[in-house]
Design a protein around this motif. Structure first.
Motif, PDB file in Angstrom:
ATOM      1  N   GLN A   1       7.884  -6.639   4.507  1.00 17.55           N
ATOM      2  CA  GLN A   1       8.837  -5.786   5.195  1.00 17.55           C
ATOM      3  C   GLN A   1       8.215  -5.212   6.460  1.00 17.55           C
ATOM      4  OE1 GLN A   1      10.214  -4.088   0.996  1.00 17.55           O
ATOM      5  NE2 GLN A   1      11.404  -3.223   2.658  1.00 17.55           N
ATOM      6  N   PRO A   2       9.009  -5.027   7.500  1.00 17.37           N
ATOM      7  CA  PRO A   2       8.461  -4.530   8.767  1.00 17.37           C
ATOM      8  C   PRO A   2       7.906  -3.113   8.655  1.00 17.37           C
ATOM      9  CG  PRO A   2      10.668  -5.447   9.056  1.00 17.37           C
ATOM     10  CD  PRO A   2      10.451  -5.295   7.586  1.00 17.37           C
ATOM     11  N   PHE A   3       6.935  -2.831   9.510  1.00 14.46           N
ATOM     12  CA  PHE A   3       6.410  -1.471   9.681  1.00 14.46           C
ATOM     13  C   PHE A   3       5.992  -0.862   8.343  1.00 14.46           C
ATOM     14  CE2 PHE A   3       6.881   3.008  11.414  1.00 14.46           C
ATOM     15  CZ  PHE A   3       5.857   2.865  12.333  1.00 14.46           C
ATOM     16  N   THR A   4       5.287  -1.664   7.545  1.00 16.42           N
ATOM     17  CA  THR A   4       4.888  -1.258   6.204  1.00 16.42           C
ATOM     18  C   THR A   4       3.420  -1.611   5.998  1.00 16.42           C
ATOM     19  OG1 THR A   4       7.132  -1.680   5.407  1.00 16.42           O
ATOM     20  CG2 THR A   4       5.416  -1.496   3.745  1.00 16.42           C
ATOM     21  N   ASN A   5       2.705  -0.754   5.255  1.00 17.61           N
ATOM     22  CA  ASN A   5       1.281  -0.961   5.010  1.00 17.61           C
ATOM     23  C   ASN A   5       1.058  -1.834   3.777  1.00 17.61           C
ATOM     24  OD1 ASN A   5       0.549   0.679   7.186  1.00 17.61           O
ATOM     25  ND2 ASN A   5       0.570   2.527   5.930  1.00 17.61           N
ATOM     26  N   TYR A   6       0.187  -2.826   3.951  1.00 17.84           N
ATOM     27  CA  TYR A   6      -0.193  -3.722   2.852  1.00 17.84           C
ATOM     28  C   TYR A   6      -1.706  -3.836   2.802  1.00 17.84           C
ATOM     29  CZ  TYR A   6       4.696  -5.212   2.746  1.00 17.84           C
ATOM     30  OH  TYR A   6       6.063  -5.241   2.648  1.00 17.84           O
ATOM     31  N   SER A   7      -2.259  -3.988   1.586  1.00 19.26           N
ATOM     32  CA  SER A   7      -3.694  -4.223   1.422  1.00 19.26           C
ATOM     33  C   SER A   7      -3.911  -5.686   1.068  1.00 19.26           C
ATOM     34  CB  SER A   7      -4.270  -3.325   0.324  1.00 19.26           C
ATOM     35  OG  SER A   7      -3.689  -3.637  -0.932  1.00 19.26           O
ATOM     36  N   VAL A   8      -4.934  -6.285   1.675  1.00 18.43           N
ATOM     37  CA  VAL A   8      -5.327  -7.660   1.378  1.00 18.43           C
ATOM     38  C   VAL A   8      -6.734  -7.618   0.797  1.00 18.43           C
ATOM     39  CG1 VAL A   8      -5.778  -9.949   2.325  1.00 18.43           C
ATOM     40  CG2 VAL A   8      -3.863  -8.601   3.198  1.00 18.43           C
TER      41      VAL A   8
ATOM     42  N   ALA B   1       0.839  -1.198   0.000  1.00 16.98           N
ATOM     43  CA  ALA B   1       0.000   0.000   0.000  1.00 16.98           C
ATOM     44  C   ALA B   1       0.872   1.245   0.000  1.00 16.98           C
ATOM     45  CB  ALA B   1      -0.941  -0.007   1.205  1.00 16.98           C
ATOM     46  N   GLU B   2       1.761   1.338   0.981  1.00 18.21           N
ATOM     47  CA  GLU B   2       2.700   2.445   1.051  1.00 18.21           C
ATOM     48  C   GLU B   2       3.745   2.098   2.096  1.00 18.21           C
ATOM     49  OE1 GLU B   2       1.051   6.012   2.595  1.00 18.21           O
ATOM     50  OE2 GLU B   2      -0.197   4.977   4.063  1.00 18.21           O
ATOM     51  N   SER B   3       4.910   2.677   1.942  1.00 18.36           N
ATOM     52  CA  SER B   3       5.957   2.473   2.940  1.00 18.36           C
ATOM     53  C   SER B   3       5.756   3.460   4.072  1.00 18.36           C
ATOM     54  CB  SER B   3       7.347   2.648   2.315  1.00 18.36           C
ATOM     55  OG  SER B   3       7.483   3.948   1.799  1.00 18.36           O
ATOM     56  N   SER B   4       6.412   3.199   5.205  1.00 22.92           N
ATOM     57  CA  SER B   4       6.234   4.043   6.379  1.00 22.92           C
ATOM     58  C   SER B   4       6.946   5.389   6.244  1.00 22.92           C
ATOM     59  CB  SER B   4       6.753   3.307   7.620  1.00 22.92           C
ATOM     60  OG  SER B   4       8.118   2.981   7.457  1.00 22.92           O
ATOM     61  N   SER B   5       7.859   5.507   5.298  1.00 23.43           N
ATOM     62  CA  SER B   5       8.614   6.743   5.150  1.00 23.43           C
ATOM     63  C   SER B   5       9.109   6.855   3.720  1.00 23.43           C
ATOM     64  CB  SER B   5       9.811   6.763   6.111  1.00 23.43           C
ATOM     65  OG  SER B   5      10.683   7.822   5.793  1.00 23.43           O
ATOM     66  N   ARG B   6       9.252   8.082   3.250  1.00 25.42           N
ATOM     67  CA  ARG B   6       9.792   8.285   1.906  1.00 25.42           C
ATOM     68  C   ARG B   6      11.241   7.838   1.811  1.00 25.42           C
ATOM     69  NH1 ARG B   6       8.546  14.495   0.924  1.00 25.42           N
ATOM     70  NH2 ARG B   6       9.275  14.489   3.086  1.00 25.42           N
ATOM     71  N   LEU B   7      11.910   7.732   2.964  1.00 29.41           N
ATOM     72  CA  LEU B   7      13.300   7.291   2.969  1.00 29.41           C
ATOM     73  C   LEU B   7      13.429   5.770   2.927  1.00 29.41           C
ATOM     74  CD1 LEU B   7      14.660   9.735   5.707  1.00 29.41           C
ATOM     75  CD2 LEU B   7      14.812   9.997   3.226  1.00 29.41           C
TER      76      LEU B   7
ATOM     77  N   ALA C   1      20.401  10.612  11.971  1.00 28.99           N
ATOM     78  CA  ALA C   1      19.157  10.001  12.458  1.00 28.99           C
ATOM     79  C   ALA C   1      18.775   8.801  11.597  1.00 28.99           C
ATOM     80  CB  ALA C   1      18.027  11.026  12.448  1.00 28.99           C
ATOM     81  N   LEU C   2      18.281   7.766  12.254  1.00 34.36           N
ATOM     82  CA  LEU C   2      17.810   6.580  11.547  1.00 34.36           C
ATOM     83  C   LEU C   2      16.401   6.832  11.009  1.00 34.36           C
ATOM     84  CD1 LEU C   2      18.895   3.711  13.974  1.00 34.36           C
ATOM     85  CD2 LEU C   2      19.784   4.106  11.667  1.00 34.36           C
ATOM     86  N   PRO C   3      16.100   6.378   9.789  1.00 40.52           N
ATOM     87  CA  PRO C   3      14.723   6.478   9.300  1.00 40.52           C
ATOM     88  C   PRO C   3      13.845   5.424   9.975  1.00 40.52           C
ATOM     89  CG  PRO C   3      16.083   5.328   7.699  1.00 40.52           C
ATOM     90  CD  PRO C   3      17.014   5.799   8.801  1.00 40.52           C
TER      91      PRO C   3
ATOM     92  N   GLU D   1      12.701   2.141   1.241  1.00 44.37           N
ATOM     93  CA  GLU D   1      12.372   1.483  -0.012  1.00 44.37           C
ATOM     94  C   GLU D   1      11.714   0.146   0.288  1.00 44.37           C
ATOM     95  OE1 GLU D   1      15.753   1.147  -2.503  1.00 44.37           O
ATOM     96  OE2 GLU D   1      16.120   3.303  -2.612  1.00 44.37           O
ATOM     97  N   ALA D   2      10.465   0.005  -0.161  1.00 47.16           N
ATOM     98  CA  ALA D   2       9.729  -1.241   0.055  1.00 47.16           C
ATOM     99  C   ALA D   2       9.429  -1.870  -1.301  1.00 47.16           C
ATOM    100  CB  ALA D   2       8.440  -0.973   0.811  1.00 47.16           C
ATOM    101  N   GLU D   3       9.772  -3.129  -1.469  1.00 48.07           N
ATOM    102  CA  GLU D   3       9.542  -3.831  -2.725  1.00 48.07           C
ATOM    103  C   GLU D   3       8.108  -4.343  -2.785  1.00 48.07           C
ATOM    104  OE1 GLU D   3      12.400  -6.904  -3.096  1.00 48.07           O
ATOM    105  OE2 GLU D   3      14.130  -5.545  -3.152  1.00 48.07           O
ATOM    106  N   GLU D   4       7.557  -4.337  -4.010  1.00 43.27           N
ATOM    107  CA  GLU D   4       6.219  -4.884  -4.217  1.00 43.27           C
ATOM    108  C   GLU D   4       6.225  -6.382  -3.962  1.00 43.27           C
ATOM    109  OE1 GLU D   4       3.009  -5.061  -3.999  1.00 43.27           O
ATOM    110  OE2 GLU D   4       2.792  -3.387  -5.403  1.00 43.27           O
ATOM    111  N   VAL D   5       5.138  -6.894  -3.416  1.00 44.40           N
ATOM    112  CA  VAL D   5       5.026  -8.327  -3.155  1.00 44.40           C
ATOM    113  C   VAL D   5       4.096  -8.951  -4.189  1.00 44.40           C
ATOM    114  CG1 VAL D   5       5.491  -8.170  -0.696  1.00 44.40           C
ATOM    115  CG2 VAL D   5       3.153  -7.914  -1.513  1.00 44.40           C
TER     116      VAL D   5
END
Length: 412
Positions: free
Chosen positions: A150-157, A119-125, A198-200, A127-131
């Motif tokens: 990927q952790p802390f990432t939004n997905y739609s089911v 759906a979207e990653s948690s931050s613009r910094l 700072a860590l993203p 990079e989340a790959e499509e599943v």
């Protein structure tokens, strides 16, 4: 005599869009896509209710047909979701989403397609790959799992019928995990501050940083100071304490999320103008005034800090092994009247607190004279034994702990 339209689910539609219907005329019920009525056909019929003064009293009743049987409808009927997904049975981890499903109307859920999409990653910094989580579901119930997420990432089911009718759609966020280690750490020599990038919040919300700072003195080889502190996630610098030029610093820093501390970045430097690191040897001060027959030794002690009267501990360990100095300095002794009270650190040799001293100036302390003080025992030294003594000062605040030790070593 006609029947009035019942006050059922507003989503229900009759095959004839009227407010009044004829008796004994079957009607079809229709629900929006993804929903079904409990009865596909209904009918209104006159029904005898009671007899009053020898008169028959009739009322209208609605009957529903499911398969081949007609059933009198009691109460209100509603559109029902074809697919039931137990929201309370979701199992979400940092890398997977698992849900259980049940088809409420056998025969209508053939070849359902379940899909998992980013759906979207948690931050613009981040990079989340499509599943490519996709599966054809069979039967009347089962489990659908999206894995390799990927952790802390939004997905739609989404679960849909071959006709593209969506039966279920939900947005999930995977759980947090520990963060990556900070990659950039440097010393701002003009201000004496330790700084880091700072860590993203890619694997979880960064709620803080944990720092462990070890200081060795260029002037006093028996001096060791260790500070453990935690700072807020918005902070990216820490003012180092003032020490002599040329002191050696070893720093580890870890990011913190709700899942815990991540891997540590290690860095070592010296407070001089040169970028070349000159390793500093650590060696305990030698003690020469020793009496094996009396089991005593005289230690020349002086206050570690000039910040007023501070309570110092004298910690004694039966070893010359320099590798245990750090753990002994950080150890947590427990008050006792026993001759030797072990620390709560399983890796250390036998260690005990010989005295608690409120130092205001230099003193010559007699170690091993058998005196008691504040629950600690200055027990006699054993002939033929190697000893290491640490004069220790502990300072604590809600965010930090600082342990400063000066080391002495001798043999009886």
């Amino acid at each position: 005599e006609n029947c009035t339209k019942p006050l059922w689910d507003k989503r229900l539609q009759f095959s004839r869009n009227n407010s009044i219907f004829q008796q004994n005329v079957p009607l079809n019920l229709i629900c929006p896509r993804g929903l079904k009525p409990p009865f596909p056909k209904v009918i209104c019929a006159k029904e005898l209710q009671q007899v009053i003064s020898e008169k028959l009293v009739y009322e209208h009743a609605w009957w529903g047909k499911n398969k081949s049987a007609w059933t009198r409808i009691e109460g209100v009927i509603q559109c029902i979701a074809i697919l039931k997904v137990g929201l309370g049975n979701f199992q979400i981890s940092s890398t997977s989403i698992k849900l259980n499903w049940t088809c409420r109307f056998p025969g209508t859920c053939q070849d359902m397609r379940a899909m998992c999409r980013l759906a979207e990653s948690s931050s613009r910094l981040c990079e989340a790959e499509e599943v490519k989580g996709e599966e054809i579901l069979h039967g009347q119930e089962g489990t659908f799992t999206c894995s390799s997420l990927q952790p802390f990432t939004n997905y739609s089911v989404t679960i849909s019928l071959p006709s593209s009718t969506v039966l279920f759609s939900w947005l999930f966020r995977t759980e947090e995990t520990v963060p990556d280690k900070p990659e950039q750490l440097w010393l701002d020599r003009s201000s004496g501050s330790l700084r880091w990038k700072a860590l993203p919040s890619c694997k979880g919300e960064i709620i803080g940083y944990q720092l462990n700072i070890t200081v060795r003195s260029a002037r006093d080889t028996g001096f060791l100071e260790m500070e453990r502190l935690q700072v807020n996630g918005s902070i990216t610098e820490h003012q180092l304490p003032e020490h002599d030029p040329g002191n050696s610093y070893m720093v580890s820093i870890q990011g913190l999320t709700a899942a815990g501390a991540g891997a540590a970045s290690l860095w070592e430097f010296q407070t001089n103008s040169s970028d070349i690191l000159h390793p500093l040897d650590f060696s305990c001060h030698s003690i020469h005034v020793i009496s094996p027959s009396q089991g005593t030794a005289v230690l020349p002690l002086r206050p570690i800090t000039s910040e007023g009267v501070r309570e110092h501990q004298l910690v004694v360990a039966t070893t010359h092994n320099g590798s245990v100095i750090k753990s002994t300095c950080l150890g947590q002794p427990q008050p006792s009247n026993n001759s030797q009270q072990p620390f709560n650190v399983s890796q250390q040799p036998s260690a005990y607190v010989a005295a608690v001293l409120n130092l205001t100036g230099p003193i010559n302390f007699m170690l091993g004279n058998g005196t008691h003080g504040q629950g600690y025992h200055n027990t006699a030294l054993q002939p033929g034994q190697d000893y290491m003594a640490l004069l220790r000062l502990v300072r604590r605040s809600p965010q930090s702990e600082k342990f400063t030790c000066v080391c002495y070593s001798f043999s009886v």
